[in-house]
Design a protein around this motif. Structure first.
Motif, short mmCIF file in Angstrom:
data_model
loop_
_atom_site.label_atom_id
_atom_site.label_comp_id
_atom_site.label_asym_id
_atom_site.label_seq_id
_atom_site.Cartn_x
_atom_site.Cartn_y
_atom_site.Cartn_z
N TYR A 75 48.63 26.12 51.18
CA TYR A 75 47.48 27.02 51.75
C TYR A 75 47.26 27.96 50.61
N ASN B 84 49.07 30.78 54.77
CA ASN B 84 49.44 30.56 53.30
C ASN B 84 51.10 31.03 53.49
N PRO C 207 40.07 33.54 53.47
CA PRO C 207 40.66 32.48 52.72
C PRO C 207 39.81 32.47 51.22
N SER D 169 44.59 32.63 53.25
CA SER D 169 44.66 31.98 54.25
C SER D 169 45.61 32.31 55.32
N GLN E 258 40.64 27.12 52.64
CA GLN E 258 41.90 27.14 53.45
C GLN E 258 42.81 26.76 52.38
N SER E 259 43.00 25.39 52.02
CA SER E 259 43.83 25.04 51.12
C SER E 259 43.45 23.90 49.93
#
Length: 557
Positions: A543, A550, A18, A547, A431-432
């Motif tokens: 995301y 995504n 990520p 990731s 991650q996001s």
């Protein structure tokens, strides 16, 4: 009932790491400074303590699903949400039925591997997720399949060119990245979903195996054998699946100790440590030329358990929901134990459940004072997390509010009882875009957001937020930190950690009146302010590139 596809079949397990957000300090354009309403929020520590103490009391009997403890828990949570004035969500109730089945394997088991008798609990823990009265296996070949991984994106297949029909897979815990953290194998020290026990049993089923046994090893598993013994014995809950799905599952599954596995491999003429080293370098499977005889009875009981779901409707975008999740369940009572036999689950997860109650009260209070959010906020106290994220998996597959209208998920699973910290841990950090909200609020508390200290434990895959991440909903699991605020807090933390050593999934996880909950309240404020901002600004986080998720809901950049 709609079933989730196996996770690996969703092509979400990319070989990329990520995108790191470690250096992100400025707020994205969609994040404004904390609102005046947020700055006025004061969580009630006495009430927070009372909720933890009550939910983890002996009266609640360890809160196992489908027991008296569940009924008491459901009543308590429903009454709390009703008192806040939150909306019911399922047929004029806060309770979403989750069809479950409890499998209970007999404590009296006859198990022989490679001609050696294995003692239940001491050497091995086995069970079945079939309603067939038990297991009676004779002369089943044992096959070592390394990590038990089939991952085309990593060019890795431990089942290459082998027919597993009628055979029992013997599998290592974690994934190859753990053994080679500095290499490009998988995600290095950070566990991928391929390292989780749930994946390994799923893959063994897909390969047509008769059974699967994971070799427990404390370091790569990140927990001792006692956790396996306590968590995998007694009633084992699962979701009710269709006959087609059920028929594809392995007949027997479980764990064996490292010492037992070492002895079995020695009987087969192999040094287990050497084979484990080979398995971490490249995919492997090896017929041990030994067999298994396994016999035990098993009972299956069907009953609904329940998620507790309550909603605070939004003002202008009520169809869009921000979720708070925390699992209410724990392990229950072990009647085979003398003395204290109640797994009270105070830290895990009465504390997280109490946390979403306290956050919900504050949002409800603000709404009553005219500070109503634009988006809806929904609180889900899930069932069956300890048995494999069952309640969250069921909700994700059968959502009360559409997944494509679910903006984000904030998950609480064990809060910080060690006092305030200088840092703020985001599990699986990077991650996001949702994490940016947490980072920004934590910075306002003079805290630095960091990744968890032991990414090898696979924490991102081990709690309820993961059920939503698999569907592309940005989900975070965060709280606490590793650096105490000051010397006094550090001394307290050291003493309290000594008291609680070995209490994870054990009977000593009970409420302590001398817990310093100031850090937990600090963390609740991070979640509260992040959710409040997101509820009012119309942003849809996604995301990051790299990731696993995504492709499902990509970040804007």
């Amino acid at each position: 009932m709609k079933h989730l596809l196996p996770f690996c079949a969703l092509a979400l397990l990319s070989a990329c790491s990520p995108q790191s957000a470690d250096e992100q300090t400025s707020a994205p354009s969609t994040i404004n400074s904390a609102s005046a309403a947020a700055s006025l929020v004061t969580f009630d520590e006495a009430r927070f303590r009372k909720d933890i103490k009550t939910l983890s009391s002996d009266e609640f009997e360890g809160r196992a699903p489908t027991t008296k403890g569940e009924k008491l828990t459901l009543d308590y949570l429903s009454a709390a949400f009703k008192e806040m004035g939150l909306n019911t969500t399922y047929q004029d109730s806060y309770l979403q039925p989750v069809p479950m089945v409890s499998y209970t394997a007999s404590e009296s088991q006859q198990i022989s591997l490679a001609g050696m008798t294995m003692e239940n609990r001491k050497d091995i823990v086995l069970g079945t997720r079939h309603d067939k009265g038990g297991v009676d296996i004779n002369n089943a070949p044992l096959v070592f399949v390394g990590y038990g991984i089939n991952a085309p994106e990593y060019q890795w297949n431990d089942y290459q060119d082998i027919d597993m029909k009628g055979k029992i897979a013997v599998i290592m815990v974690n994934d190859p990245g753990f053994a080679h953290p500095e290499s490009d194998k998988f995600n290095g020290k950070a566990m991928t979903y391929y390292g989780r026990w749930s994946y390994k049993f799923e893959e063994a089923s897909r390969q047509g195996a008769l059974g699967a046994i994971i070799i427990h090893d404390t370091a790569p598993a990140s927990y001792p054998w006692s956790v396996v013994e306590n968590s995998w014995t007694g009633a084992q809950q699962d979701l009710v699946f269709s006959k087609e799905v059920q028929d594809q599952r392995i007949a027997v599954e479980g764990w064996m100790t490292l010492d037992s596995a070492t002895a079995i491999f020695k009987t087969a003429g192999f040094e287990l440590t050497n084979l484990m080293a080979r398995a971490s370098d490249s995919a492997i499977n090896l017929d041990l030329k030994q067999t298994a005889d396994i016999a035990f009875t098993s009972e299956a009981e069907y009953a609904d358990s329940y998620n507790v779901v309550a909603t605070l409707p939004g003002k202008n975008a009520a169809a869009e929901h921000i979720l708070f999740t925390a699992h209410w369940d724990h392990i229950g009572i072990d009647l085979t134990k003398d003395g204290d036999n109640i797994y009270n689950g105070a830290l895990d997860n009465a504390s997280g459940t109490a946390g979403i109650l306290e956050i919900a009260r504050q949002f409800a209070k603000q709404a009553q004072q005219g500070n109503r959010l634009n988006r809806s906020v929904t609180f889900i106290a899930t069932t069956g997390e300890e048995q494999g994220l069952l309640g969250s998996r069921y909700y994700a597959a059968n959502p009360i509010y559409p997944i494509d209208k679910t903006v984000a998920v904030f998950n609480l699973d064990s809060t910080n009882v060690y006092g305030k910290t200088q840092d703020y841990t985001i599990v699986g950090k990077g991650q996001s875009e949702l994490e940016a909200y947490l980072i920004y609020v934590a910075k306002g508390q003079n805290r630095t957001a960091t990744r968890e200290r032991n990414p090898a434990s696979g924490g991102f895959f081990r709690s309820d937020h993961f059920s939503f991440a698999k569907l592309g909903v940005p989900a975070v699991f965060a709280g606490g930190g590793s650096v105490p605020l000051d010397d006094a807090t550090a001394q307290y933390k050291q003493a309290m950690q000594a008291q609680m050593k070995g209490c994870y999934h054990n009977v000593c996880d009970h409420y302590r009146a001398d817990w310093d909950l100031s850090g937990a309240l600090q963390d609740l404020a991070v979640y509260y302010q992040a959710a409040e901002t997101l509820a009012n600004n119309g942003d849809w986080p996604g995301y990051y590139k790299g990731s696993e998720f995504n492709s499902l809901r990509p970040a804007k950049d």
